[in-house]
Each structure stands twice: as structure tokens, then as C-alpha cells.
Enzyme design. Structure first.
Site, PDB file in Angstrom:
ATOM      1  N   LYS A 146      45.373  38.658  31.251  1.00 29.45           N
ATOM      2  CA  LYS A 146      44.735  39.924  31.582  1.00 29.45           C
ATOM      3  C   LYS A 146      43.594  40.100  30.806  1.00 29.45           C
ATOM      4  O   LYS A 146      43.582  39.643  29.464  1.00 29.45           O
ATOM      5  CB  LYS A 146      45.434  41.024  31.587  1.00 29.45           C
ATOM      6  N   TYR A 235      45.794  48.746  30.407  1.00 29.49           N
ATOM      7  CA  TYR A 235      47.656  49.176  30.241  1.00 29.49           C
ATOM      8  C   TYR A 235      47.858  50.450  30.939  1.00 29.49           C
ATOM      9  O   TYR A 235      48.938  50.490  31.490  1.00 29.49           O
ATOM     10  CB  TYR A 235      48.217  48.932  28.963  1.00 29.49           C
TER      11      TYR A 235
END
Ligand code: NAD
Length: 384
Positions: A146, A235
Site C-alpha cells: 500500500k 490507514y
């Protein structure tokens, strides 16, 4: 190398015995539940899926490569790096044969290496698209770090390349394999908090490009795609989505960056954003590159709150549930989220399943990140 071809033959044999040839394992489609013990005569190592690690940086070396030792179904079979010395040292440490070590230039010849099933891309985000596409064209499944890529177009290109090649694509959202996060999702879903009303999530740290080599690319837009939002604010965003189980319909954001700080010539420091979900739940999220480390979220329901702080750290998570009669800390066993993530990817290959966090999941976050940037730029909400 003879041991390698023996290994390959026995691995093929295992896949055949499991009723699944390497070719059919590659085709994306509905789940075929195969017992992992399909070949009781094979030893554990022969049953493992082979991974090539592309980019031997800090995260690869400190977290992911050691996690293979605790993985049930994944093993390192190849390395790809621009540094022959570093690769040689790691090849020795992880028993990777010299003929399975590639440079970025000869990486495409990995297509001829049957010991590699999955290519795991752990490069700066601006390089993900190129290596995911090349891996798919080499006929390999792909796990990529990511954020998935710098742009929506790059994400789509990665998805299309893997689909065209009939290969799996998974984005490495480790928190979605971490026991405390899974417990939080479960408790919210079961209604322990009552009706969910809102979520807050904060992710921040000091980015230190002059002290930490791994932070050098993080302040270069071409390599990082953006600043704190792409790297750690993601996140907060991803947690808001998995805690609510919904997709946002509107975003509103504000940015605050001191561009005279040499770290923030190209990328943003702070960005705060609110997401509106269809049920009426709001999520207020923050992301910053100029504060002491924070990695937490709290979900507020009509009857209780659930707090995870830290929520998305590597180890030592901490959950608190608060109700009218007081607070309690549920006992949850820590687990190796890195090994769980690798095992999931390996199981998807072995059992021909779609990954829990496929390319489409990475693309969703990048689309939302672009809407967050747009909202901050325009100073008004953006429908998504
Ligand atoms: P890093 O700088 O330590 O590693 C990057 C690697 O890419 C290095 O080995 C570097 O040599 C190599 N590289 C090749 N070409 C490069 C170039 N042109 N510029 C810079 N590096 C180049 O960084 P890292 O912290 O290990 O991050 C690597 C990837 O892992 C990123 O995608 C990052 O977002 C991701 N990451 C994920 C987590 C997580 O918790 N899931 C944590 C940290 C990093």
C-alpha cells in the site's frame, strides 16, 4: 540446480494431487475449497507457495521477510534488487539460490522461473504499477504494498494487467489480517456498541528524510504519490471503511502544510478529512507527518465506544470498550499479521480464491484519496 527442479516437480505433483494444476490455479474465479492437507505425503516446505521479493528495503527486511519464517504456506524463493551486495547477503540469510536473484533489468526473465508463483512488490508506490504489470506479464500472481499506486489510472492498469494474465492481485493491507482489528470489526458488526454513530481515526508520525533512508522517497511526490495521506492517512481511511462496513458517499477535507519546511516542498504534511457514509455514520480522520507517532481509532456507538490504541502498529495493540458502567479491556491474543497476510495470498493461489484485499480495494482507497485532495484544494465537500 537439481534441488530446485526436484522441488518444482514435487510442488507440481502436489498441485496435481490436490486436483489443481499450476495453470488452473492461476485462473481467477469462484473459490474452490481445497484442504491444505491434500497431499499428506509432501513435507510442509514443498507445499509452500514461492514468493519473489521485489525491493529489499526497510519494511521488506525488518517485517516481511522475517514473517515468512512464521508463515504456513509461503516461502521466499527469489529476490529482486538494484544492489547486488545487499541481495547476496539476504540470499544467504534466506537460502535463496543465486540463479533466483534478479536485477530490475533482467526481472522479466522471472517468467521462466517455476519456483516463483507470487511477486511481492515492496518498492516506493510510484514504482508499484510498473512492477505489478511486468509481474503479471511474466505470468505471476502479485501482492503489492500500500498505497496501491500514485493514481487511479495506474491502479486500473494494474487490475487490468492481472485480469488479462488470469493472475491474482492483492494489496497488502496488513491491518485487515490483524487480530485486534478483526475483533473490532466483529464486535461492531455484532452490535456490541449499539447503532454505530461515528468513527475517529488518527495516523501520524515525524517523517525524517535526513535521518532515515526509508523516508527519502516519502517526501518526493513522483515516488510517494503525495504526503502523509498516501503513506499513513490511508490507514485512517481504510479503517473507517472496514469498521463501518460501508463505502463513503461524500468527503470533506482541509490541509495544513508549512511549505517552508524542507520536508514539505513537494508533499503535504497534515490533512484532516471527514467521510459521510450512507447510514449517516461520519468518520473524522487525521493524517500528519509532523507529530509524535499516533496510530489509533475509536468507534462510537449509541451504547458504547470501542477504542484501539495503537490500532495499526506492528505489535502490542490495545483495545478498550467503554460503556455507561465503566471500561473493560478484552483479552485478545496478539498474532503475526504479516505472516497471516502472506498465508492468505498463498491460500488464494493454492485454492483459487479471490484475495480479501484485491486490487479493487486498493483502487477504492486511491479514488477516495483523490477526492480528499480535491476537497482540500477546492475548500468544499466532494461527492464520491
Ligand atoms: P525503503 O526505502 O526502505 O524501501 C524501498 C526499496 O525500494 C529499497 O530497497 C530501495 O532501494 C528500492 N528502490 C528501488 N528503486 C528506487 C528508487 N528509484 N527510489 C527509492 N527506492 C528505490 O521503504 P519502505 O519503508 O521499505 O517502503 C517500501 C514499500 O512498503 C512502500 O510501498 C511502503 O508504502 C510500503 N510499506 C508498507 C508498510 C506496511 O505496514 N504495510 C510499512 C512500511 C512500508
Amino acid at each position: 540446480m537439481s534441488t530446485d527442479s526436484n522441488h518444482t516437480n514435487s510442488r507440481r505433483q502436489f498441485l496435481r494431487q490436490a486436483g489443481l494444476t499450476a495453470a488452473t490455479a492461476a485462473i481467477a474465479g469462484p473459490a474452490i475449497a481445497l484442504p491444505m492437507s491434500a497431499s499428506p505425503t509432501q513435507n510442509d516446505d514443498q507445499r509452500k507457495v514461492g514468493f519473489a521479493i521485489v525491493g529489499l528495503g526497510k519494511y521488506a527486511q525488518e517485517q516481511m521477510m522475517p514473517a515468512f519464517k512464521e508463515s504456513k504456506h509461503a516461502k521466499i524463493t527469489a529476490l529482486v534488487s538494484g544492489s547486488p551486495e545487499k541481495m547476496q547477503k539476504l540470499a544467504k540469510e534466506y537460502s535463496v539460490d543465486a540463479k533466483n536473484c534478479y536485477s530490475y533489468q533482467n526481472f522479466d526473465s522471472i517468467k521462466d522461473n517455476p519456483a516463483v508463483d507470487v511477486v511481492y512488490v515492496v518498492l516506493p508506490p510510484g514504482m508499484h504499477a510498473e512492477y505489478v504489470v511486468r509481474a503479471a506479464q511474466a505470468g505471476k500472481h502479485v501482492l503489492t504494498e500500500k498505497p496501491m499506486a500514485n493514481t487511479v489510472a495506474e491502479c486500473q492498469r494494474m487490475i487490468d494487467a492481472c485480469r488479462k494474465a488470469g493472475k491474482k492481485l492483492m494489496v497488502a493491507y496488513r491491518a485487515q489480517f490483524e487480530p485486534f482489528n478483526l475483533e473490532a470489526i466483529d464486535r461492531i458488526k455484532k452490535g456490541e456498541l449499539g447503532k454505530l454513530r461515528y468513527v475517529t481515526s488518527d495516523h501520524g508520525r515525524q517523517v525524517k528524510p535526513t535521518e532515515d533512508k526509508a523516508d527519502e522517497w516519502r517526501v518526493v511526490k513522483k515516488l510517494a504519490g503525495g504526503g502523509s495521506l498516501m503513506d499513513i492517512g490511508i490507514y485512517s481511511l481504510n479503517a473507517a471503511r472496514y469498521l463501518t462496513g460501508e463505502e463513503p458517499v461524500e468527503v470533506m477535507a482541509m490541509e495544513s502544510t508549512d511549505h517552508s519546511d524542507p520536508r514539505f516542498k513537494e508533499v503535504e504534511d497534515q490533512i484532516h478529512f471527514t467521510l459521510r457514509f450512507p447510514s449517516g455514520v461520519l468518520a473524522t480522520c487525521t493524517s500528519a507527518y509532523s507529530i509524535e507517532t499516533v496510530k489509533r481509532f475509536r468507534a462510537f456507538g449509541e451504547k458504547a465506544f470501542l477504542d484501539l490504541d495503537p490500532a495499526t502498529d506492528y505489535y502490542e495493540h490495545n483495545m478498550t470498550i467503554g460503556k455507561a458502567d465503566g471500561e473493560m479491556k478484552p483479552s485478545i491474543k496478539e498474532g503475526n499479521q504479516f505472516a497471516a497476510e502472506l498465508d492468505h495470498m498463498a491460500e488464494c493461489v493454492l485454492e483459487n480464491k479471490t484475495p480479501k484485499t484485491p486490487g479493487e480495494e486498493g483502487l477504492r482507497d486511491i479514488k477516495l484519496i483523490m477526492a480528499i485532495y480535491e476537497s482540500a484544494r477546492k475548500g468544499k465537500p466532494v461527492k464520491v
